[in-house]
Design a protein around this motif. Structure first.
Motif, PDB file in Angstrom:
ATOM      1  N   SER A  88      -2.001  13.334   4.475  1.00  0.00           N
ATOM      2  CA  SER A  88      -0.839  12.477   4.249  1.00  0.00           C
ATOM      3  C   SER A  88      -0.941  11.200   5.069  1.00  0.00           C
ATOM      4  N   ARG A  89      -1.415  11.342   6.320  1.00  0.00           N
ATOM      5  CA  ARG A  89      -1.588  10.150   7.155  1.00  0.00           C
ATOM      6  C   ARG A  89      -2.614   9.211   6.547  1.00  0.00           C
TER       7      ARG A  89
ATOM      8  N   ARG B 211      -3.398   8.946   3.326  1.00  0.00           N
ATOM      9  CA  ARG B 211      -2.787   8.320   2.147  1.00  0.00           C
ATOM     10  C   ARG B 211      -1.868   7.176   2.558  1.00  0.00           C
ATOM     11  N   SER B 212      -1.046   7.415   3.583  1.00  0.00           N
ATOM     12  CA  SER B 212      -0.126   6.375   4.044  1.00  0.00           C
ATOM     13  C   SER B 212      -0.891   5.163   4.562  1.00  0.00           C
TER      14      SER B 212
ATOM     15  N   THR C 267      -2.343   3.278   1.647  1.00  0.00           N
ATOM     16  CA  THR C 267      -1.304   2.524   0.952  1.00  0.00           C
ATOM     17  C   THR C 267      -0.934   1.268   1.721  1.00  0.00           C
ATOM     18  N   VAL C 268      -0.717   1.404   3.043  1.00  0.00           N
ATOM     19  CA  VAL C 268      -0.353   0.253   3.866  1.00  0.00           C
ATOM     20  C   VAL C 268      -1.464  -0.787   3.865  1.00  0.00           C
TER      21      VAL C 268
ATOM     22  N   VAL D  99       5.141   1.902  -2.520  1.00  0.00           N
ATOM     23  CA  VAL D  99       5.220   2.797  -1.355  1.00  0.00           C
ATOM     24  C   VAL D  99       6.046   4.027  -1.691  1.00  0.00           C
TER      25      VAL D  99
ATOM     26  N   ARG E 271       4.511   6.678  -3.673  1.00  0.00           N
ATOM     27  CA  ARG E 271       3.474   7.447  -2.981  1.00  0.00           C
ATOM     28  C   ARG E 271       4.005   8.215  -1.764  1.00  0.00           C
ATOM     29  N   GLU E 272       5.212   7.875  -1.316  1.00  0.00           N
ATOM     30  CA  GLU E 272       5.767   8.522  -0.129  1.00  0.00           C
ATOM     31  C   GLU E 272       7.097   9.207  -0.399  1.00  0.00           C
TER      32      GLU E 272
ATOM     33  N   GLY F 267       9.456   7.062   2.631  1.00  0.00           N
ATOM     34  CA  GLY F 267       8.685   5.820   2.672  1.00  0.00           C
ATOM     35  C   GLY F 267       9.249   4.750   3.584  1.00  0.00           C
TER      36      GLY F 267
ATOM     37  N   VAL G  88       6.790   3.528   6.264  1.00  0.00           N
ATOM     38  CA  VAL G  88       5.655   2.812   5.674  1.00  0.00           C
ATOM     39  C   VAL G  88       6.079   1.416   5.228  1.00  0.00           C
TER      40      VAL G  88
END
Length: 408
Positions: free
Chosen positions: A5-6, A8-9, A12-13, A126, A129-130, A134, A137
């Protein structure tokens, strides 16, 4: 948070930070460096050239509601990809401009790209995906995008000195096509919000009926539109306000730079709060600090010593409100609705952004600093009233839910 998850975040960022920096830096921020370079070559007055930003904001406002529907239908990645193509086309037309018609046409296209690609669509990406988590993020993303002018002004200035403004715009178009487009198409993680067990994407954080959802939307729209009207209206005139209050040109520039740093610091604080942050409470705090800054100057009359607390209150308040404005839809509506509601909110906000600098400049030039600050204070107070009404609506909805749960 699991490592996957980290990752992916972080992915994304990274993708959205790069594309939003390029998006803002090559469009909205670009005229700060290029406007007075382009004007004489096109035979246009500076104010006509800078009206390109107004065209962009108005067009983005008009296209905003349709963008919300497309975000729900096609997803943020496709809409952001369309933005990259649209920006590239507008910048190519800008590079080829030889008069006011092509110049205005280029900004119309760039305005369409702004609706497709700046702020709300990126935040929607975001949330896709979160999910409802989110907020942190988005705050991190806003921390990066707040630096777009600081990063791109020197780059654009160097490019213009090296190759001229037309080739500079071609380079900007190439960044959109060869960097942003592939990142949007291939580098964003797949959305997960719509696949969450139990239909979490459909669950709103606050249990509101349809009627109360409409009321909440109108309150958010009123509060955020008024606050953005104040910040966009007064920001171009801050140096003049500092000058009229007795600041030297050097001190005025220092205060202006400090205001930007405070705004970024406020975004950083919101990023640290992450899931624990409350956008409604943040909005109330941000607007209250803005109002305090104006009232402080009005009560004691504008003077150089008061400029320091003014900048402290105003800079931090606007920074907090910038993040809250982006996150308020996520605090009241479900993740699935976030894109639609954010895009709908962009209509009044962008219209306010377009007309505010003209109105506040006219007030400042014709009536002076006092009336301009008084108008800001009144508008900030009105915005705060709408936020407090929103807080009461949320408290009432949660109290009703608790009562029903106790009965059952």
């Amino acid at each position: 948070m699991p490592k996957s998850s980290r990752f992916r975040s972080a992915q994304t960022v990274t993708v959205l930070a790069v594309t939003q920096l390029i998006g803002w830096g090559t469009t909205f921020d670009m005229l700060g460096v290029m406007g007075r370079v382009v004007a004489p070559d096109l035979g246009l007055a500076n104010e006509v050239v800078f009206a390109g930003m107004t065209i962009m904001m108005v067009v983005s406002a008009i296209v905003g509601p349709a963008t919300g529907r497309w975000l729900g239908r096609y997803g943020a990645a496709r809409v952001l990809s369309a933005a990259s193509l649209t920006f590239a086309l507008g910048l190519l037309l800008l590079a080829a401009a030889n008069g006011i018609m092509l110049y205005a046409g280029a900004w119309i296209i760039i305005g369409i790209g702004g609706a497709f690609g700046l702020s709300a669509p990126a935040y929607t990406a975001v949330v896709e995906r979160e999910g409802a988590n989110g907020k942190r993020v988005i705050a991190i993303l806003m921390l990066f995008t707040g630096l777009s002018s600081a990063i791109f002004w020197p780059i654009l200035s160097l490019l213009n000195e090296a190759v001229g403004w037309r080739l500079t715009f071609l380079v900007c178009a190439a960044l959109q096509f060869f960097v942003c487009l592939p990142l949007h198409l291939f580098a964003l993680p797949k959305p997960i919000a719509i696949h969450v067990d139990g239909g979490t994407a459909e669950i709103a954080p606050v249990p509101l009926s349809k009627a109360k959802q409409r009321k909440a939307f109108l309150l958010i729209a009123a509060a955020t539109t008024i606050s953005t009207f104040v910040t966009f209206g007064i920001s171009p005139s801050l140096l003049e306000i500092f000058r009229q209050s007795g600041a030297s040109p050097a001190f005025a520039l220092q205060l202006g730079s400090a205001r930007g740093i405070l705004g970024i610091s406020a975004r950083f604080l919101d990023m640290l709060l992450g899931r624990r942050g409350n956008p409604v409470l943040s909005a109330a705090m941000g607007i209250s600090l803005m109002m305090m800054s104006f009232v402080t100057m009005l009560v004691a009359s504008p003077s150089t010593p008061l400029l320091v607390p003014f900048v402290l209150f105003y800079g931090f308040g606007t920074g907090v409100m910038t993040v809250a404005r982006a996150l308020l839809p996520l605090a009241l509506f479900s993740p699935r609705e976030f894109g639609l509601q954010s895009a709908r909110l962009s209509l009044p906000q962008n219209l306010a952004n377009a007309i505010a600098p003209v109105i506040f400049t006219a007030i400042l030039d014709r009536a002076g600093t006092g009336p301009a600050l008084a108008a800001c204070a009144v508008l900030a107070a009105l915005s705060l009233v709408f936020v407090l009404m929103l807080m009461a609506l949320v408290r009432g909805a949660r109290a009703s839910e608790s009562a029903i749960l106790k009965i059952s």
